[in-house]
Design a protein around this motif. Structure first.
Motif, mmCIF file in Angstrom:
data_model
loop_
_atom_site.group_PDB
_atom_site.id
_atom_site.type_symbol
_atom_site.label_atom_id
_atom_site.label_comp_id
_atom_site.label_asym_id
_atom_site.label_seq_id
_atom_site.Cartn_x
_atom_site.Cartn_y
_atom_site.Cartn_z
ATOM 1 N N ILE A 33 0.705 -1.426 -0.101
ATOM 2 C CA ILE A 33 0.174 0.161 -0.127
ATOM 3 C C ILE A 33 0.966 1.393 0.265
ATOM 4 O O ILE A 33 0.168 2.551 -0.160
ATOM 5 N N SER A 34 1.351 1.279 -0.058
ATOM 6 C CA SER A 34 2.809 2.280 1.021
ATOM 7 C C SER A 34 3.643 2.832 -0.401
ATOM 8 O O SER A 34 3.431 4.266 -1.015
ATOM 9 N N HIS A 35 3.543 2.021 -1.708
ATOM 10 C CA HIS A 35 4.255 1.495 -2.808
ATOM 11 C C HIS A 35 3.100 2.450 -3.545
ATOM 12 O O HIS A 35 3.310 3.704 -3.761
ATOM 13 N N ARG A 36 1.945 1.993 -3.791
ATOM 14 C CA ARG A 36 0.945 2.520 -4.330
ATOM 15 C C ARG A 36 0.339 4.145 -3.852
ATOM 16 O O ARG A 36 0.315 4.891 -4.859
ATOM 17 N N PHE A 40 0.270 6.736 -6.775
ATOM 18 C CA PHE A 40 -0.910 7.031 -7.416
ATOM 19 C C PHE A 40 -0.962 8.682 -6.736
ATOM 20 O O PHE A 40 -1.620 9.763 -7.302
ATOM 21 N N SER A 41 -0.571 9.153 -5.670
ATOM 22 C CA SER A 41 -0.153 11.007 -5.123
ATOM 23 C C SER A 41 0.095 11.487 -6.149
ATOM 24 O O SER A 41 0.154 12.371 -6.458
ATOM 25 N N GLU A 45 -3.879 15.020 -9.141
ATOM 26 C CA GLU A 45 -3.936 16.392 -8.541
ATOM 27 C C GLU A 45 -4.006 16.994 -7.701
ATOM 28 O O GLU A 45 -5.459 16.512 -6.359
ATOM 29 N N GLY A 46 -3.535 17.433 -7.057
ATOM 30 C CA GLY A 46 -3.935 18.450 -5.395
ATOM 31 C C GLY A 46 -2.351 17.783 -4.430
ATOM 32 O O GLY A 46 -1.716 16.834 -5.001
ATOM 33 N N LYS A 47 -2.709 18.021 -3.784
ATOM 34 C CA LYS A 47 -1.891 17.542 -1.896
ATOM 35 C C LYS A 47 -2.474 16.362 -1.647
ATOM 36 O O LYS A 47 -3.182 15.976 -0.720
ATOM 37 N N THR A 48 -1.786 15.460 -1.044
ATOM 38 C CA THR A 48 -2.452 13.597 -0.956
ATOM 39 C C THR A 48 -1.164 13.952 1.022
ATOM 40 O O THR A 48 -0.281 13.794 0.705
ATOM 41 N N HIS A 49 -2.253 13.359 1.767
ATOM 42 C CA HIS A 49 -1.835 12.943 3.115
ATOM 43 C C HIS A 49 -1.441 12.255 3.406
ATOM 44 O O HIS A 49 -2.244 11.491 3.024
ATOM 45 N N THR A 207 -4.082 -2.047 -5.277
ATOM 46 C CA THR A 207 -4.205 -1.636 -6.888
ATOM 47 C C THR A 207 -5.421 -0.738 -7.307
ATOM 48 O O THR A 207 -5.960 0.495 -7.333
ATOM 49 N N GLU A 208 -7.024 -1.593 -7.396
ATOM 50 C CA GLU A 208 -8.120 -1.562 -7.180
ATOM 51 C C GLU A 208 -8.966 -0.805 -6.556
ATOM 52 O O GLU A 208 -9.198 0.347 -6.944
ATOM 53 N N ASN A 209 -8.204 -1.169 -5.653
ATOM 54 C CA ASN A 209 -8.735 -0.163 -4.091
ATOM 55 C C ASN A 209 -8.478 1.365 -3.901
ATOM 56 O O ASN A 209 -9.717 2.272 -3.814
ATOM 57 N N MET A 210 -6.922 1.457 -4.097
ATOM 58 C CA MET A 210 -7.044 3.124 -4.381
ATOM 59 C C MET A 210 -6.846 3.302 -5.579
ATOM 60 O O MET A 210 -7.423 4.712 -5.252
ATOM 61 N N LEU A 211 -7.099 2.638 -6.376
ATOM 62 C CA LEU A 211 -7.404 3.715 -8.049
ATOM 63 C C LEU A 211 -8.760 4.255 -7.884
ATOM 64 O O LEU A 211 -9.420 5.742 -8.135
ATOM 65 N N ARG A 212 -9.963 3.716 -7.389
ATOM 66 C CA ARG A 212 -11.073 3.744 -6.404
ATOM 67 C C ARG A 212 -10.864 5.445 -5.871
ATOM 68 O O ARG A 212 -11.588 6.043 -6.211
ATOM 69 N N HIS A 213 -9.993 5.274 -4.673
ATOM 70 C CA HIS A 213 -10.036 6.352 -4.076
ATOM 71 C C HIS A 213 -9.585 7.270 -4.556
ATOM 72 O O HIS A 213 -10.656 8.787 -4.146
ATOM 73 N N PHE A 214 -8.704 7.054 -5.302
ATOM 74 C CA PHE A 214 -8.253 8.794 -6.205
ATOM 75 C C PHE A 214 -9.183 8.937 -7.416
ATOM 76 O O PHE A 214 -9.352 9.763 -7.673
ATOM 77 N N GLY A 215 -10.725 8.319 -7.552
ATOM 78 C CA GLY A 215 -11.496 8.554 -8.542
ATOM 79 C C GLY A 215 -11.738 7.632 -9.457
ATOM 80 O O GLY A 215 -12.190 8.052 -10.597
ATOM 81 N N ALA A 216 -10.716 7.024 -10.086
ATOM 82 C CA ALA A 216 -10.702 6.667 -10.676
ATOM 83 C C ALA A 216 -11.813 4.939 -11.150
ATOM 84 O O ALA A 216 -12.342 4.648 -9.665
ATOM 85 N N THR A 217 -12.716 4.661 -12.467
ATOM 86 C CA THR A 217 -13.482 3.936 -12.547
ATOM 87 C C THR A 217 -13.360 3.059 -12.681
ATOM 88 O O THR A 217 -12.590 2.264 -13.773
#
Length: 449
Positions: A33-36, A40-41, A45-49, A207-217
């Motif tokens: 998860i750390s790598h991703r 992904f951030s 666009e913008g700042k991820t914490h 990867t699928e979970n985090m893609l959704r988290h950042f707004g991908a379908t």
């Protein structure tokens, strides 16, 4: 600890634990998860914490690579990280070679990102990573229109000429691999249209979970054969979202098995990621008779999390089906140690993927056990371990081949072996589990300083 033979190696002699392990601890953040989170951030666009990021060497190499590609990445004194991305397709050409250290995950996932951006880049790694095959990733990624140049066998160093207008991919994985799946999906992010990946057996879906988290379908369908089809719509607008990284179940595995094997132990590991595609080891240990309970279950950052309560247990041999391998592929060396200590025979089916890890983990795991008096047999792609009923002789020298998980597995074996176990090098454990020995010493392991 014995004296190092060079300025970088750290040999270790491990003796049987003199008392039970006891206490509560947290393990470092999940490496996958750390790598991703960093990659992904950097594409959003913008700042991820990011909170709880694993600060092992592997993940720090990913942070360096994403900085070199144009992301602004800052670590605060409190251990939180901030990543300011420029948006999908906006990576800049790096001025130097990207050194991925020991991390196959970082190298393979980043190949997908680099293939789909119109920049030239070169990746390398340490001696171990330069021996690992990359063709399983570069072959499908070449379908985007990217060009790859590598050493014989597709090994690093790897030069990549990315394609600013990549073609979407439709790819069926020949073998289950979350890294290959993720590389193809990451390449599809910057492609017009739909990228489709079919996997024969479900693999970890961070990867699928985090893609959704950042707004991908992202859509996932089950196949009649038990696999999955993942569909990603290309060119989404990825928007910065905070990420909380749970404790790494692969790191927790070593603490869990140590607590199960050292007589009288009673340990709680707080805040461990419990993604069902990562918990095959815990399922298997319970089948062996482990007293392993999960409490305080919750969802954090889209991932299930809970606390593990582990008590010393009498384990029995187990037959592990091949379709469980993807959910515990990194845990087989430490499971083999548990099986060596158990009563009866264990068989791990379909573990061929171990041959292409940081080392040939199948051969290295066999050597780890055999050198310490545990009989094994390799039958095709199966590993058979003949348990010693709690009487591992020990007394052997373990050659770790720069494999952090093998080194930690050897250290746990040493805690329960009848004779001290010598480990040739433990320096690279920090790639995935910084502070490992100190943390286990807090529980009473007694590793020499």
């Amino acid at each position: 600890m014995t004296q190092a033979t060079s300025s970088s190696s750290r040999p270790l002699r491990v003796s049987r634990a003199g008392s039970p392990l006891s206490g509560t601890l947290s393990v470092p953040g999940d490496k996958s998860i750390s790598h991703r989170a960093l990659m992904f951030s950097a594409l959003a666009e913008g700042k991820t914490h990011i909170t709880g990021l694993l600060e092992g060497e592997d993940v720090l190499r990913t942070a360096d690579a994403m900085r070199a590609l144009g992301a602004q990445i800052v670590r605060e004194e409190n251990g939180n990280w901030h990543v300011t991305g420029q948006g999908l397709g906006a990576l800049t050409e790096p001025a130097d070679v990207l050194d991925m250290g020991n991390s196959g995950t970082a190298a393979r996932l980043l190949s997908g990102v680099l293939a789909s951006h119109g920049i030239m880049s070169v990746m390398t790694g340490d001696a171990s990573l330069r021996r690992r095959p990359m063709k399983r990733v570069t072959d499908p990624l070449a379908g985007t229109g990217a060009v790859f140049l590598a050493r014989e066998g597709g090994r690093l160093p790897l030069a990549i000429q990315g394609n600013a207008s990549p073609a979407p991919l439709d790819y069926r994985l020949p073998v289950a691999s979350a890294q290959v799946k993720s590389a193809v999906l990451l390449a599809g992010l910057n492609a017009e249209g739909e990228t489709r990946v079919e996997e024969p057996v479900p693999t970890r879906d961070h990867t699928e979970n985090m893609l959704r988290h950042f707004g991908a379908t992202v859509q996932v369908e089950q196949t009649p054969e038990g696999g999955r089809v993942i569909r990603l719509q290309g060119r989404p607008k990825l928007t910065a979202r905070d990420v909380v990284v749970p404790g790494d179940p692969s790191s927790a595995a070593f603490v869990v098995v140590a607590a199960l094997l050292v007589p009288g132990s009673d340990v709680v590991i707080a805040g461990v990621g419990l993604n069902p595609l990562r918990t095959g080891l815990f399922t298997t240990l319970r089948e062996m008779g482990a007293r392993l309970d999960i409490t305080n279950e919750r969802i954090e950052g889209g991932e299930p999390v809970g606390d593990l309560h582990v008590r010393a247990s009498s384990l029995q041999g187990v037959d592990v089906p091949a379709d469980r391998a993807p959910s515990m592929i990194d845990e087989y060396p430490i499971l083999a140690v548990a099986a060596g200590y158990a009563t009866g025979v264990s068989r791990f089916r379909g573990v061929e993927e171990l041959r292409v890890k940081e080392s040939d983990r199948l051969a290295s795991t066999v050597a780890l056990l055999e050198q310490n008096g545990v009989h094994t047999k390799v039958d095709g792609d199966d590993l058979i371990v003949f348990g010693t009923a709690g009487a591992i002789p020990g007394g052997g020298l373990v050659e770790t081949h720069m494999d952090h998980r093998l080194a930690m597995s050897a250290s746990v074996l040493g805690l329960v072996a009848q004779q001290p176990v010598e480990i040739d090098d433990t320096a690279f454990i920090d790639t995935s589990f910084p502070g490992y020995f100190g943390l286990l010493n807090q529980l009473g392991a007694g590793f020499a300083a």
